[in-house]
Write a protein that holds these residues in place. Structure first.
Motif, PDB file in Angstrom:
ATOM      1  N   GLN A  67       6.728   4.516  -1.360  1.00 53.77           N
ATOM      2  CA  GLN A  67       6.511   4.508  -2.811  1.00 53.77           C
ATOM      3  C   GLN A  67       5.374   5.448  -3.196  1.00 53.77           C
ATOM      4  O   GLN A  67       5.503   6.233  -4.136  1.00 53.77           O
ATOM      5  N   LEU A  68       4.264   5.316  -2.484  1.00 55.94           N
ATOM      6  CA  LEU A  68       3.087   6.102  -2.842  1.00 55.94           C
ATOM      7  C   LEU A  68       3.348   7.599  -2.661  1.00 55.94           C
ATOM      8  O   LEU A  68       2.874   8.418  -3.440  1.00 55.94           O
ATOM      9  N   CYS A  69       4.124   7.916  -1.648  1.00 55.62           N
ATOM     10  CA  CYS A  69       4.386   9.328  -1.368  1.00 55.62           C
ATOM     11  C   CYS A  69       5.534   9.874  -2.222  1.00 55.62           C
ATOM     12  O   CYS A  69       5.370  10.845  -2.958  1.00 55.62           O
ATOM     13  N   ASP A  70       6.684   9.235  -2.134  1.00 54.58           N
ATOM     14  CA  ASP A  70       7.885   9.817  -2.749  1.00 54.58           C
ATOM     15  C   ASP A  70       7.994   9.538  -4.246  1.00 54.58           C
ATOM     16  O   ASP A  70       8.526  10.348  -4.993  1.00 54.58           O
ATOM     17  N   MET A  71       7.520   8.391  -4.673  1.00 54.80           N
ATOM     18  CA  MET A  71       7.640   8.089  -6.103  1.00 54.80           C
ATOM     19  C   MET A  71       6.407   8.504  -6.882  1.00 54.80           C
ATOM     20  O   MET A  71       6.503   8.932  -8.019  1.00 54.80           O
ATOM     21  N   GLU A  72       5.253   8.377  -6.268  1.00 54.76           N
ATOM     22  CA  GLU A  72       4.018   8.649  -7.012  1.00 54.76           C
ATOM     23  C   GLU A  72       3.374   9.991  -6.662  1.00 54.76           C
ATOM     24  O   GLU A  72       2.462  10.428  -7.344  1.00 54.76           O
ATOM     25  N   GLY A  73       3.839  10.592  -5.587  1.00 57.84           N
ATOM     26  CA  GLY A  73       3.366  11.942  -5.256  1.00 57.84           C
ATOM     27  C   GLY A  73       1.938  12.043  -4.763  1.00 57.84           C
ATOM     28  O   GLY A  73       1.314  13.102  -4.889  1.00 57.84           O
ATOM     29  N   PHE A  74       1.415  10.969  -4.177  1.00 56.93           N
ATOM     30  CA  PHE A  74       0.064  11.056  -3.628  1.00 56.93           C
ATOM     31  C   PHE A  74       0.070  11.861  -2.328  1.00 56.93           C
ATOM     32  O   PHE A  74       1.071  11.903  -1.618  1.00 56.93           O
ATOM     33  N   THR A  75      -1.070  12.468  -2.018  1.00 60.33           N
ATOM     34  CA  THR A  75      -1.198  13.192  -0.750  1.00 60.33           C
ATOM     35  C   THR A  75      -1.431  12.183   0.378  1.00 60.33           C
ATOM     36  O   THR A  75      -1.802  11.037   0.132  1.00 60.33           O
ATOM     37  N   TYR A  76      -1.249  12.652   1.599  1.00 59.94           N
ATOM     38  CA  TYR A  76      -1.462  11.764   2.752  1.00 59.94           C
ATOM     39  C   TYR A  76      -2.902  11.244   2.782  1.00 59.94           C
ATOM     40  O   TYR A  76      -3.145  10.109   3.150  1.00 59.94           O
ATOM     41  N   GLU A  77      -3.804  12.106   2.410  1.00 61.11           N
ATOM     42  CA  GLU A  77      -5.213  11.701   2.414  1.00 61.11           C
ATOM     43  C   GLU A  77      -5.450  10.566   1.406  1.00 61.11           C
ATOM     44  O   GLU A  77      -6.135   9.588   1.704  1.00 61.11           O
ATOM     45  N   GLU A  78      -4.873  10.720   0.238  1.00 57.86           N
ATOM     46  CA  GLU A  78      -5.028   9.673  -0.783  1.00 57.86           C
ATOM     47  C   GLU A  78      -4.364   8.368  -0.334  1.00 57.86           C
ATOM     48  O   GLU A  78      -4.894   7.274  -0.545  1.00 57.86           O
ATOM     49  N   ILE A  79      -3.185   8.501   0.269  1.00 55.16           N
ATOM     50  CA  ILE A  79      -2.478   7.311   0.729  1.00 55.16           C
ATOM     51  C   ILE A  79      -3.273   6.616   1.842  1.00 55.16           C
ATOM     52  O   ILE A  79      -3.432   5.395   1.838  1.00 55.16           O
ATOM     53  N   ALA A  80      -3.783   7.421   2.774  1.00 56.86           N
ATOM     54  CA  ALA A  80      -4.571   6.863   3.883  1.00 56.86           C
ATOM     55  C   ALA A  80      -5.743   6.053   3.337  1.00 56.86           C
ATOM     56  O   ALA A  80      -6.041   4.953   3.805  1.00 56.86           O
ATOM     57  N   ASN A  81      -6.356   6.586   2.293  1.00 57.46           N
ATOM     58  CA  ASN A  81      -7.475   5.898   1.665  1.00 57.46           C
ATOM     59  C   ASN A  81      -7.031   4.591   1.005  1.00 57.46           C
ATOM     60  O   ASN A  81      -7.692   3.562   1.104  1.00 57.46           O
ATOM     61  N   MET A  82      -5.882   4.623   0.365  1.00 53.39           N
ATOM     62  CA  MET A  82      -5.389   3.429  -0.333  1.00 53.39           C
ATOM     63  C   MET A  82      -4.968   2.328   0.614  1.00 53.39           C
ATOM     64  O   MET A  82      -5.196   1.162   0.363  1.00 53.39           O
TER      65      MET A  82
END
Lengths: 218, 85
Positions: free
Chosen positions: A163-178
């Motif tokens: 969801q965070l990557c494909d739907m919301e377009g966050f970067t891996y770094e942002e996702i890792a942080n979340m």
């Protein structure tokens, strides 16, 4: 000269007009904060609401969660690092709120309640935003609901990163942080999650009589 | 690059998160490995389906209003606290 300095001298009995003046000067600062908050944070309302819906599967809970998130975000807006991704910051607050409020009572991990998903989907789909209809690809012919169910059949840790990557377009770094995991973990969850999802979508495709072979043989 | 390494990099390749050198090595591997190539295409397609097929709902107007009010209400509460502490 500071606002707090002035406030220290104030007494409850102060004449109304004086309080009014101080209120005005205070609110100029507040107004600026509000303006910035609306520009940076409120624009992400739809994204946050959708993320909350996916987590809670309940529109009322999603609304509560989003409201709580904005309330907290506004209070702590000074601690938001300007120039970084405000949406990522809000998502993290929302996720923490969700864990604190809802997760304890949630269904067992890994158990998928298809009826719940179906009911939820039907209860809310009338209010959905416009979607882009298109493409003749067989997967694109699948009903939205089936894709929705496939996504929700994944274990949460996989669904979340997808969801965070494909739907919301966050970067891996942002996702890792979340998700508070290393980037390598995000990578492998995405890899495994997409593989699982692909398997699910193929099942659906077969169920609905679509050709699941990439080649265009009849 | 072998298949094992290619799979480690697969998702990052789909999401354009690879460094240039990694990407070059990855794409070179795909040229000679049909299996990884197919997997890569499948992964890209899966991403596309999620991106395009999951319906995004609009936040209800009641929520929009509540959020818009929230900031001004908070401001008033904040002032009151300062004024009457």
């Amino acid at each position: 000269m500071t606002e707090t300095g002035r406030c220290e001298h104030m007494k409850k009995q102060e004449p109304i007009h004086q309080i009014q003046t101080k209120k005005d000067s205070l609110s100029r600062e507040e107004q600026q904060k509000q303006h910035e908050f609306q520009k940076e944070a409120v624009v992400h309302l739809n994204s946050l609401y959708n993320y909350a819906l996916h987590m809670t599967m309940n529109p009322d809970d999603a609304e509560d969660l989003v409201q709580e998130t904005y309330l907290k975000a506004y209070r702590f807006f000074n601690s938001f690092e300007r120039g970084t991704n405000c949406k990522a910051w809000l998502f993290k607050i929302l996720k923490n709120n969700y864990i604190n409020r809802f997760r304890k009572n949630s269904r067992e991990p890994g158990k998928v309640d298809y009826d719940l998903i179906k009911d939820f989907y039907h209860s809310i789909k009338d209010t959905r935003s416009d979607t882009t209809e298109a493409e003749s690809d067989y997967f694109h012919s699948l009903l939205h609901e089936e894709v929705y169910q496939a996504l929700h059949s994944l274990p949460e840790e996989f669904r979340e990163v997808i969801q965070l990557c494909d739907m919301e377009g966050f970067t891996y770094e942002e996702i890792a942080n979340m998700v508070e995991s290393p980037i390598g973990t995000v990578r492998s969850r995405l890899y495994r999650g997409r593989k699982l999802l692909r398997g699910q979508l193929e099942d659906y495709a077969k169920k609905f009589g679509f050709n699941t072979n990439n080649n265009t043989e009849q | 690059m072998n298949c094992k390494k290619a799979r480690v990099l697969m998702s990052a390749a789909v999401d354009s998160e690879l460094a240039l050198k990694e990407e070059q090595d990855f794409l070179a591997h795909l040229k000679q490995c049909k299996e990884c190539h197919e997997e890569f295409e499948d992964a890209k397609k899966t991403k596309m389906i999620i991106k395009e097929r999951i319906v995004q709902f609009k936040a209800p107007q009641s929520l929009v209003d509540a959020i818009m009010q929230l900031t001004s209400l908070t401001a008033i509460e904040h002032e009151d606290t300062l004024l009457f502490e």
